[in-house]
Structure formats: C-alpha cells, structure tokens
Design a protein around this motif. Sequence first.
Motif, mmCIF file in Angstrom:
data_model
loop_
_atom_site.group_PDB
_atom_site.id
_atom_site.type_symbol
_atom_site.label_atom_id
_atom_site.label_comp_id
_atom_site.label_asym_id
_atom_site.label_seq_id
_atom_site.Cartn_x
_atom_site.Cartn_y
_atom_site.Cartn_z
ATOM 1 N N ALA A 92 0.774 -1.185 0.010
ATOM 2 C CA ALA A 92 0.242 -0.021 -0.045
ATOM 3 C C ALA A 92 0.993 1.255 -0.133
ATOM 4 O O ALA A 92 0.599 2.373 -0.882
ATOM 5 N N GLY A 93 2.060 1.185 0.746
ATOM 6 C CA GLY A 93 2.770 2.588 1.026
ATOM 7 C C GLY A 93 3.570 2.899 -0.468
ATOM 8 O O GLY A 93 3.876 3.841 -0.924
ATOM 9 N N GLY A 97 3.040 6.119 -2.527
ATOM 10 C CA GLY A 97 4.431 6.750 -2.701
ATOM 11 C C GLY A 97 4.599 6.904 -4.107
ATOM 12 O O GLY A 97 5.126 8.078 -4.387
ATOM 13 N N THR A 98 4.664 6.005 -4.647
ATOM 14 C CA THR A 98 4.844 6.171 -6.211
ATOM 15 C C THR A 98 4.089 7.109 -7.029
ATOM 16 O O THR A 98 4.709 7.743 -7.897
ATOM 17 N N VAL A 99 2.703 6.945 -6.554
ATOM 18 C CA VAL A 99 1.694 7.829 -7.571
ATOM 19 C C VAL A 99 1.793 9.181 -7.128
ATOM 20 O O VAL A 99 1.963 10.173 -7.810
ATOM 21 N N ALA A 100 2.062 9.473 -5.670
ATOM 22 C CA ALA A 100 2.263 11.033 -5.467
ATOM 23 C C ALA A 100 3.655 11.375 -5.660
ATOM 24 O O ALA A 100 3.422 12.644 -6.263
ATOM 25 N N GLY A 101 4.716 10.572 -5.838
ATOM 26 C CA GLY A 101 5.841 11.140 -6.247
ATOM 27 C C GLY A 101 6.116 11.448 -7.687
ATOM 28 O O GLY A 101 6.419 12.536 -8.202
ATOM 29 N N ARG A 155 6.108 7.496 2.455
ATOM 30 C CA ARG A 155 6.656 8.857 2.481
ATOM 31 C C ARG A 155 8.140 8.501 1.945
ATOM 32 O O ARG A 155 8.910 9.222 1.125
ATOM 33 N N LEU A 156 8.852 7.328 2.162
ATOM 34 C CA LEU A 156 10.083 6.781 1.855
ATOM 35 C C LEU A 156 10.118 6.477 0.294
ATOM 36 O O LEU A 156 11.064 7.166 -0.519
ATOM 37 N N VAL A 157 9.168 6.006 -0.212
ATOM 38 C CA VAL A 157 9.247 5.853 -1.796
ATOM 39 C C VAL A 157 8.719 6.870 -2.499
ATOM 40 O O VAL A 157 9.518 7.248 -3.448
ATOM 41 N N ARG A 158 7.898 7.880 -2.012
ATOM 42 C CA ARG A 158 7.849 9.248 -2.556
ATOM 43 C C ARG A 158 9.023 10.035 -2.451
ATOM 44 O O ARG A 158 9.373 10.300 -3.547
ATOM 45 N N ALA A 159 9.855 9.980 -1.678
ATOM 46 C CA ALA A 159 11.443 10.764 -1.534
ATOM 47 C C ALA A 159 12.032 10.145 -2.776
ATOM 48 O O ALA A 159 12.858 10.757 -3.538
ATOM 49 N N ILE A 183 5.637 3.664 -16.721
ATOM 50 C CA ILE A 183 7.165 4.232 -16.279
ATOM 51 C C ILE A 183 7.033 4.308 -14.803
ATOM 52 O O ILE A 183 8.243 3.846 -14.462
ATOM 53 N N ALA A 184 6.123 4.658 -14.028
ATOM 54 C CA ALA A 184 6.144 4.890 -12.583
ATOM 55 C C ALA A 184 6.286 3.462 -12.016
ATOM 56 O O ALA A 184 7.364 3.327 -11.220
#
Length: 277
Positions: A92-93, A97-101, A155-159, A183-184
């Motif tokens: 889930a994270g 995180g991938t979509v947000a980043g 948060r870590l994946v987004r960063a 791509i994501a």
Amino acid sequence: MRAFALRLMRSPEGMAGLILLILLAAMALCAPLVYPGDPMAIAGRPMLAPFSDPAFPLGTDRLGRNVVAGLMHGARASLLVGISAALMALIAGSIVGTVAGFAGGLVEDILMRIVDAFQVVPGFLLALAFVSVTGASLPVVVVAIALGAWTGPARLVRAEVLSIRERDFVAAARTMGMHPAEIAFREILPNALPPVLALASVIVASAVLIEAALSFLGLGDPNIVTWGSMIAEGRNLLRSAPYLSIAPGLGLVATVLGVYLFGEGVAEALARRRGRA
C-alpha cells in the motif's frame, strides 16, 4: 542476488538475525508435526513445573495446557501477523508513494495529506480502535496493524521517486512513448524499493509487538494461541509460576531481536552496494 547474499553473510548482525529467524521459522513450521491437534486443549495435570515431566518440558498452565505446544503454535501466529502486516503496509505504501511522487501537483498534495492524517494517530491506538470496532480475528488484526504502518513506506518511496523521476532512463522511457503508469511502476518503483526493504524489518518487529499487545488486552483472535495471550494468561500467576509469562516473553524478545539484526544486516549490505555503485 548472489553478491547481495555474500555481503549479507559478511555482516555479523545480519547472520545472527538470520539464524534466529530460521530457528523461529523452523519452530513455527514444525509445530503441527511435533504437537498436532489443538494447542489450547487440556493435555495434562495443571501447573506442572518445567522439567518435572519429560512429556511437558516447560510444564503446563493452570488449565493443563502444554506450554511448549503453545510456544510453537504461537510462533506461527506471530510470524504470520508480522510478515502479512508488513507486506500489506509495503504494498500500500509503495503504491501511494509512487503515485504521489510521480504525479506531483494536486494528486501528490491530496495523497500526502491522507498520509499525514494517518500519521497523527499512533499505530497501536489505530489498531486498538479498529479491532475494537470490527471485532477480533487474525485477518482483522493484520489489517489493523497495516493501517498504522503503511505511511512510513509511502513517504520513503515518494522521496525516492522524486529523486529518480528526472533521470535519463525515465526521460528515455517517455521518449519511447511508454504509458505513465508503466514508467512509474516498471521503471521507477523497482529502483526506489531497496531503502524500503530495509524498513520492512522495523514494520515486522512492530507488528509482532502490536499483535502481542492486542492479544494481551484480550483483543486478539480467541481461537488462536498467541504469545500475547499466553503472557496475559500467566500474569496472575507471576509469583507462583513466572515461567508461564517468561517463556512467551522470551519468544517475543528473540523474534524482535532476530528481525532487527537481520534488518541491520540487509541495510548494511544495501549500503555497500550503493557505495560500490
């Protein structure tokens, strides 16, 4: 993969944690073979002291249940909850995180405000409230723990995605006409996962402790023996029979310590890989 395994083997912490986890996993897998049947069933005379009867190496509780059988079957519940909750939280994270980043803009703002909202409530209190409302069962406990654990990976994946999305291979994928979702999740996410895998050990250890705490409070699955329920069962007999709480407590300590040490070894191996890269 072979190089990573070799780096992990050079880490004393990683090897110590791996050995502990292998022993715990072997104990959990062998539980139905060594002690078939219901571990909550009465097996002998109540309150047998440890090492007083070869059939009950760690004695029996106040109802005559075998303490060793409870320990071995409790290991299955603890490891199952810890691994399942960690997998659910990481999946889930990672998606959020991938979509947000990758998307950025309004989508990122909305998703990260949801993450902030979940982070306001401590994980244990969130799990406690969720189980209290929906009822106690093993799947519910797993979901409840994952609800409080997915924000860290997100948060870590987004960063990581924010630092990767502008690299040359991502620009090349866009030039080739690849779909943004492809791509994501095919190009960026695999490169963002290594730091998140190091976080998995913390989530597993936390999940094991939260499950034990819920069981101790009587909010675990009543049909499954767990280390937390065994500790709760023995708390009223701490003076006369401390082994009833000490034995499952040592199981919890060994599990958390093994997961932590193994996670340290994985983090060290990943750091060496990045250093060489």
